[in-house]
Write an enzyme that holds these catalytic residues in place. Structure first.
Site, PDB file in Angstrom:
ATOM      1  N   HIS A   1      90.785 -98.251 -29.103  1.00  0.00           N
ATOM      2  CA  HIS A   1      90.154 -99.495 -29.570  1.00  0.00           C
ATOM      3  C   HIS A   1      90.864-100.035 -30.798  1.00  0.00           C
ATOM      4  O   HIS A   1      91.575 -99.304 -31.487  1.00  0.00           O
ATOM      5  CB  HIS A   1      88.677 -99.251 -29.925  1.00  0.00           C
ATOM      6  CG  HIS A   1      87.788 -99.174 -28.721  1.00  0.00           C
ATOM      7  ND1 HIS A   1      87.556 -98.016 -28.044  1.00  0.00           N
ATOM      8  CD2 HIS A   1      87.064-100.139 -28.077  1.00  0.00           C
ATOM      9  CE1 HIS A   1      86.731 -98.236 -27.034  1.00  0.00           C
ATOM     10  NE2 HIS A   1      86.417 -99.522 -27.018  1.00  0.00           N
TER      11      HIS A   1
ATOM     12  N   LYS B   1      87.148-100.934 -35.184  1.00  0.00           N
ATOM     13  CA  LYS B   1      86.004-100.263 -34.557  1.00  0.00           C
ATOM     14  C   LYS B   1      85.521 -99.126 -35.448  1.00  0.00           C
ATOM     15  O   LYS B   1      86.295 -98.286 -35.886  1.00  0.00           O
ATOM     16  CB  LYS B   1      86.375 -99.750 -33.158  1.00  0.00           C
ATOM     17  CG  LYS B   1      85.182 -99.131 -32.449  1.00  0.00           C
ATOM     18  CD  LYS B   1      85.317 -99.136 -30.944  1.00  0.00           C
ATOM     19  CE  LYS B   1      84.128 -98.504 -30.258  1.00  0.00           C
ATOM     20  NZ  LYS B   1      82.886 -99.272 -30.383  1.00  0.00           N
TER      21      LYS B   1
HETATM   22  P1  NAD Z   1      81.910-106.991 -35.665  1.00  0.00           P
HETATM   23  O1  NAD Z   1      82.121-106.128 -36.872  1.00  0.00           O
HETATM   24  O2  NAD Z   1      82.959-107.983 -35.317  1.00  0.00           O
HETATM   25  O3  NAD Z   1      80.531-107.775 -35.791  1.00  0.00           O
HETATM   26  C1  NAD Z   1      79.344-107.200 -36.246  1.00  0.00           C
HETATM   27  C2  NAD Z   1      78.381-108.287 -36.718  1.00  0.00           C
HETATM   28  O4  NAD Z   1      77.167-107.670 -37.131  1.00  0.00           O
HETATM   29  C3  NAD Z   1      78.908-109.064 -37.927  1.00  0.00           C
HETATM   30  O5  NAD Z   1      78.573-110.434 -37.758  1.00  0.00           O
HETATM   31  C4  NAD Z   1      78.138-108.473 -39.109  1.00  0.00           C
HETATM   32  O6  NAD Z   1      77.897-109.431 -40.102  1.00  0.00           O
HETATM   33  C5  NAD Z   1      76.836-108.034 -38.453  1.00  0.00           C
HETATM   34  N1  NAD Z   1      76.321-106.834 -39.150  1.00  0.00           N
HETATM   35  C6  NAD Z   1      76.883-105.622 -39.242  1.00  0.00           C
HETATM   36  N2  NAD Z   1      76.130-104.805 -40.014  1.00  0.00           N
HETATM   37  C7  NAD Z   1      75.097-105.524 -40.432  1.00  0.00           C
HETATM   38  C8  NAD Z   1      73.980-105.233 -41.256  1.00  0.00           C
HETATM   39  N3  NAD Z   1      73.816-104.030 -41.827  1.00  0.00           N
HETATM   40  N4  NAD Z   1      73.077-106.207 -41.439  1.00  0.00           N
HETATM   41  C9  NAD Z   1      73.236-107.397 -40.839  1.00  0.00           C
HETATM   42  N5  NAD Z   1      74.270-107.746 -40.056  1.00  0.00           N
HETATM   43  C10 NAD Z   1      75.200-106.813 -39.858  1.00  0.00           C
HETATM   44  O7  NAD Z   1      81.675-105.986 -34.457  1.00  0.00           O
HETATM   45  P2  NAD Z   1      81.766-106.268 -32.877  1.00  0.00           P
HETATM   46  O8  NAD Z   1      83.117-105.918 -32.380  1.00  0.00           O
HETATM   47  O9  NAD Z   1      81.207-107.607 -32.574  1.00  0.00           O
HETATM   48  O10 NAD Z   1      80.792-105.125 -32.327  1.00  0.00           O
HETATM   49  C11 NAD Z   1      79.438-105.067 -32.712  1.00  0.00           C
HETATM   50  C12 NAD Z   1      78.795-103.843 -32.036  1.00  0.00           C
HETATM   51  O11 NAD Z   1      78.828-104.008 -30.619  1.00  0.00           O
HETATM   52  C13 NAD Z   1      79.523-102.520 -32.316  1.00  0.00           C
HETATM   53  O12 NAD Z   1      78.577-101.485 -32.418  1.00  0.00           O
HETATM   54  C14 NAD Z   1      80.391-102.328 -31.079  1.00  0.00           C
HETATM   55  O13 NAD Z   1      80.739-100.981 -30.819  1.00  0.00           O
HETATM   56  C15 NAD Z   1      79.477-102.884 -30.024  1.00  0.00           C
HETATM   57  N6  NAD Z   1      80.104-103.334 -28.765  1.00  0.00           N
HETATM   58  C16 NAD Z   1      79.385-103.128 -27.635  1.00  0.00           C
HETATM   59  C17 NAD Z   1      79.856-103.580 -26.424  1.00  0.00           C
HETATM   60  C18 NAD Z   1      79.022-103.369 -25.182  1.00  0.00           C
HETATM   61  O14 NAD Z   1      79.394-103.795 -24.072  1.00  0.00           O
HETATM   62  N7  NAD Z   1      77.849-102.749 -25.322  1.00  0.00           N
HETATM   63  C19 NAD Z   1      81.077-104.251 -26.354  1.00  0.00           C
HETATM   64  C20 NAD Z   1      81.791-104.466 -27.528  1.00  0.00           C
HETATM   65  C21 NAD Z   1      81.289-104.015 -28.743  1.00  0.00           C
END
Ligand code: NAD
Length: 232
Positions: free
Chosen positions: A133, A137
């Protein structure tokens, strides 16, 4: 009537992918976008049918009691939860319907389905999962790698050893998962590559449509897919 979604983690990579896709879907409207728990007010939540979350474990556990209190369905793709955070998720699901899936894509589901016959017929001596990744991540192994490990542990013959997952972090890789089935003199490699985050966004929106009006409980994306197939 359009499904009204509140999007938590809206400025993140996945949040933006969900937003972009929802804009092109006729039956869905994003009526609230939040990036801090303090922004999730009762007034903004009351406009919402379902909350979709792609944030982080600490943020998700703060969101759970809020959704529980107002009995609003939650679809979350957030990964990297501790055992205790998983317990909180299960507790919240007693009050409101929740779908938690570490991978909302169709490819990984198909890959998991192919594992049963392969493990049984090929009966490898070792299985190794690898997840690659992007450098940002936060969790390792990925939620998907954990799901694959869970699937393999359930299906593998007793003589097959499942080795610890190998996680590689770097560059801007959306997500690569490999399963090596190793035997003496030959091996099989299964590989899944995500090339666009919209595959996860599409699955999350499908789950959001499915969960509206359900009874409280913790549901899986497999259940969503099964009923989508049933309706075809
Ligand atoms: P990212 O870091 O780009 O985005 C995370 C978002 O959440 C940001 O806007 C951030 O401001 C917000 N955030 C984080 N911590 C916070 C907190 N304590 N309080 C409030 N807001 C908060 O991450 P991403 O790549 O978009 O991934 C987000 C999550 O989704 C991760 O856990 C990732 O592993 C997961 N993910 C899941 C799938 C799936 O298919 N299930 C696919 C991709 C990513």
């Amino acid at each position: 009537m359009k499904l009204k979604i509140g999007l938590f983690g809206s400025k993140g990579k996945m949040g933006q992918a969900v937003s972009a896709l929802a804009n092109s879907e006729r039956g869905i409207e994003i009526v609230a976008r939040w990036d801090r728990v303090s922004d999730v007010t009762d007034a903004s939540l009351k406009k919402v049918d379902v909350v979709v979350d792609f944030s982080g474990p600490a943020a998700l556990v703060k969101l759970l009691p809020i959704c529980g209190k107002l009995k609003i369905g939650l679809v979350t793709g957030t990964t990297g939860l501790s055992k205790n955070q998983e317990k909180l998720l299960k507790k919240a699901a007693l009050k409101t319907p929740i779908i938690w899936a570490p991978n909302f894509g169709l490819g990984i589901r198909s890959l998991r389905e192919s594992l049963g016959p392969l493990l049984k017929n090929f009966s490898p001596s070792e299985v190794i999962i690898e997840d690659i990744h992007h450098r940002y991540k936060k969790d390792a192994p990925s939620g998907t790698a954990k799901l694959l490990a869970e699937t393999i542990s359930k299906l593998k013959p007793r003589s097959t050893k499942l080795s610890p997952t190998v996680s590689i972090r770097g560059g801007e890789v959306f997500g690569v998962h490999r399963v090596y089935l190793l035997s003496d003199g030959e091996w099989i490699l299964l590989e899944h590559q995500a090339t666009d985050r919209k595959v996860f966004a599409r699955g999350a929106l499908l789950a959001a449509q499915w969960i509206k009006g359900r009874r409280p409980g913790l549901y899986t994306f497999d259940q969503v897919r099964k009923s989508a197939r049933g309706h075809r």
